[in-house]
Design a protein around this motif. Structure first.
Motif, mmCIF file in Angstrom:
data_model
loop_
_atom_site.group_PDB
_atom_site.id
_atom_site.type_symbol
_atom_site.label_atom_id
_atom_site.label_comp_id
_atom_site.label_asym_id
_atom_site.label_seq_id
_atom_site.Cartn_x
_atom_site.Cartn_y
_atom_site.Cartn_z
ATOM 1 N N LYS A 29 0.855 -1.189 0.000
ATOM 2 C CA LYS A 29 0.000 0.000 0.000
ATOM 3 C C LYS A 29 0.890 1.236 0.000
ATOM 4 C CE LYS A 29 -3.561 -2.172 2.816
ATOM 5 N NZ LYS A 29 -4.033 -2.239 4.204
ATOM 6 N N ASP A 51 0.993 -1.600 -7.143
ATOM 7 C CA ASP A 51 0.649 -1.417 -5.728
ATOM 8 C C ASP A 51 -0.736 -0.788 -5.565
ATOM 9 O OD1 ASP A 51 3.166 -2.336 -4.708
ATOM 10 O OD2 ASP A 51 4.046 -0.443 -5.396
ATOM 11 N N LEU A 88 -2.997 2.025 -4.288
ATOM 12 C CA LEU A 88 -2.662 3.441 -4.100
ATOM 13 C C LEU A 88 -3.721 4.175 -3.293
ATOM 14 C CD1 LEU A 88 -1.344 4.774 -7.513
ATOM 15 C CD2 LEU A 88 -0.079 4.066 -5.484
ATOM 16 N N LEU A 136 5.463 5.277 -9.601
ATOM 17 C CA LEU A 136 4.330 4.347 -9.531
ATOM 18 C C LEU A 136 4.474 3.245 -10.576
ATOM 19 C CD1 LEU A 136 1.353 6.829 -8.971
ATOM 20 C CD2 LEU A 136 2.670 5.546 -7.265
#
Lengths: 334, 339
Positions: B54, B188, B190, B331
């Motif tokens: 996270k 991941d 977000l 990201l």
């Protein structure tokens, strides 16, 4: 003519001392329909003339210039330094937007300030003078054209505060507005004396704008319309109130007889006025106009104003209208 | 880019409603979940394709400003700063009270100040807001004690730079919104956290960790520059135009080395202009995130900004765009980032 719109329009124009031409051009257009003729003298003072049916020459003065700045140095990285034209408190300069009049147009700038995170005691405990103040020009396409000698003013659009108007250069565009309104009133009132509405320059630097024309016109009388400190305590002095009408000045630079006549006219016609004592010089063009040629009988009418020489000067449009009424009435008598 | 809209909103710490509503409206259809927590933080969620970690990206919605602390008999308003505002930047400005009433902070004319006070720095006790009211009674019809006060600067864009108020941290909010708009999925999970009350002691961010238990937090800020002719170059914190700033340490927190280096590595890998923030003054929510709950590794990426905490700050659009790009690449790295 809508008084608020007129004041706002004049406030928005840039005209620091010596660079009043743009302001005068607008005033000329506004007043021309109400007078016999308009003309400029050698130092650029605008005169709007209206013949009377009787005799005597009355000059009614307001100055068109405002305090401002001039660029004095260009620094690397699109920064510039400035100095003041007229008296400006450096304390009100930080984080102001400014407009710089370059040969290629109006450039934008921001007066920089250290953020609290980088301030040290030395920054907090001292009022920086104009040597320390800088303008950031990097936010302007025309920033690269800014050069030494360019004129600069704080960028401030007028705002309305419960009927009052707040902005830059109310000193003395409010006065200019009252002259234009007075000229308009003379369409219905008839002036006995020849009236010369004079819009002068360089008052803020005690320059030649007003005195040159006072001499040239060989005036019998002059009424100067300027601004005075309103709604603030000045020790030993009566507090002049914003919204209570123009202040009629008494003191050595004022002709006593002329002043009492003006007060009488105000009383007779229910023009709200206040009395302002000026025991020495008045700090307006009145001081020098009185001494022009073989002497001129002077009066000083001041519009109450808050925060003088800051970008947030406040005037009450009602005071401007009352001033106009007083001026127009003053022209109708001997 | 929502810099114009965001900076023209009023959102002084504790009164972020306008900003929150605006962001909420713009992003609600582009995220998987959206909630406003007890303190008023707006937290948006986008599910990851792997979802094993996270990541929280955080920016604060609040700005420095003032609060009305008294209404004087003469109708003027006494006020107190909310967050760090130097008295220097207060006089001669137009302000908005409670989102509607316009007022000005004036100061006594230069002609009627005595010599001593001319050269003495102002204190906030000497200043009042004037709204055109002549009495306490008249003023009380429009304002109340406790009303929030914000500067009113209009946004401007020219020459590759923008000026306006509150780039600290609406710049960060706008970066987050841009990332949401791209509408990409990453490995991941977000969380985009638009937090409140940063300027009054990193307060809103204090309750975020407990709600998410993140693995990594990256704070996006509008940070100090100081690159002006009054400061020698060695005192500059950042320099406009050199790219987003990456922080290694600030007040109360030495940035997690792994995160700091991972951010730099991504910038280098994709040749994104960047700079280190070269002073340790000031703080960000990263300090709060790092020390909340069981602690979280937090990093900081900032858009360098001149004259922050004043009515007119300035950023370079290249720096802004490169901040968006840097975060997007971070990201995209997915689970390879800060492994």
């Amino acid at each position: 003519m809508d008084v608020k719109e007129l004041i706002k329009e004049l406030s928005l124009l840039d005209g620091p001392s010596g660079y009043e031409a743009e302001v005068l051009k607008v005033i000329e257009k506004k007043i021309e329909p109400f007078v016999d003729k308009v003309w400029y003298n050698k130092v650029g003072t605008l005169v709007a003339e209206k013949k009377g049916f009787g005799k005597g020459k009355l000059g009614i003065f307001a100055h068109a210039d405002e305090v401002g700045h001039v660029i004095t140095k260009i620094e690397e990285g699109l920064f510039a330094r400035l100095e003041m034209i007229g008296g400006v408190d450096p304390k009100i300069m930080f984080a102001q937007r400014v407009r710089i009049h370059t040969k290629n147009g109006v450039a934008k700038g921001v007066v920089g300030v250290l953020p609290p995170h980088l301030q040290k005691e030395e920054h907090r405990n001292k009022v920086p003078n104009f040597d320390k103040i800088f303008v950031d020009l990097s936010c302007s396409e025309l920033g690269k054209y800014v050069s030494v000698g360019d004129i600069c003013v704080v960028d401030m659009k007028p705002v309305e505060l419960n009927g009052k108007l707040c902005g830059k250069a109310m000193d003395d565009r409010a006065g200019c507005a009252s002259l234009i309104l007075a000229a308009q009133l003379l369409q219905t009132l008839r002036n006995y004396q020849d009236v010369y509405f004079v819009f002068s320059g360089q008052e803020e630097v005690a320059g030649p704008g007003a005195v040159s024309i006072a001499y040239e016109l060989k005036l019998d009388r002059a009424i100067v319309v300027d601004v005075t400190h309103g709604d603030v305590k000045v020790p030993q002095f009566v507090q002049i109130k914003v919204g209570e009408g123009p202040a009629i000045c008494v003191g050595p630079s004022i002709d006593r007889e002329f002043q009492s006549k003006l007060s009488e006219i105000a009383q007779k016609h229910n023009v709200k006025t206040q009395i302002e004592p000026a025991p020495g010089r008045s700090g307006t063009d009145t001081d020098e106009i009185q001494l022009t040629g073989s002497g001129i009988r002077t009066a000083l009418v001041s519009i109450p104003l808050m925060y003088m020489h800051t970008p947030v000067e406040v005037v009450d449009p009602k005071d401007v209208e009352e001033t106009a009424r007083l001026l127009a009435l003053a022209t109708t008598v001997e | 880019m929502y810099l114009k809209e965001l900076t023209e909103l009023d959102g002084v710490s504790g009164n972020e409603q306008q900003v929150r509503d605006f962001i909420n409206q713009r992003i609600k259809d582009k995220v998987d979940d959206l909630r406003v927590d007890v303190l008023g933080n707006l937290i948006a969620y986008k599910k990851g394709t792997k979802g094993r970690r996270k990541i929280v990206l955080a920016a604060h919605m609040d700005e420095v400003g003032f609060m009305v602390t008294n209404i004087e008999e003469d109708g003027t308003l006494a006020f107190s700063p909310v967050g760090g505002v130097e008295t220097q930047v207060m006089p001669g400005k137009v302000v908005r009270i409670n989102g509607k009433t316009i007022g000005v902070i004036g100061y006594k004319a230069i002609h009627i100040q005595d010599k001593e006070s001319l050269l003495k720095p102002l204190s906030v006790e000497q200043l009042r807001i004037y709204i055109g009211a002549k009495s306490k009674e008249e003023a009380s019809k429009q304002v109340k004690i406790g009303d929030y006060v914000a500067f009113t600067t209009a946004f401007d864009q020219e020459n590759g730079r923008v000026t306006g108020k509150a780039f600290d941290d609406r710049a960060g909010c706008s970066v987050l919104m841009d990332l949401i708009e791209k509408n990409d999925r990453y490995e991941d999970d977000l969380y985009f956290a638009f937090v409140v009350q940063e300027e009054v002691g990193l307060r809103g961010s204090a309750v975020v960790v407990e709600q998410i238990h993140p693995d990594i937090v990256i704070v996006i800020e509008g940070t100090t520059a100081g690159d002006d002719p009054e400061l020698p170059e060695y005192q500059w914190a950042t320099h406009l135009g050199d790219g987003p700033a990456v922080t290694f340490m600030h007040r109360g927190y030495v940035v997690n080395k792994k995160i700091y280096e991972a951010i730099l590595n991504v910038a280098v890998k994709y040749s994104i202009p960047h700079q280190a923030k070269r002073r340790t003054a000031g703080g960000t929510d990263a300090a709060r995130f790092a020390r909340t709950g069981a602690g979280t590794a937090a990093g900081v990426v900032s858009v360098p900004s001149r004259y922050i905490h004043s009515p007119v700050s300035m950023i370079d659009l290249n720096d802004y765009n490169n901040a968006v790009l840097l975060l997007q690449k971070i990201l995209e790295e997915g689970e390879a980032f800060a492994r």
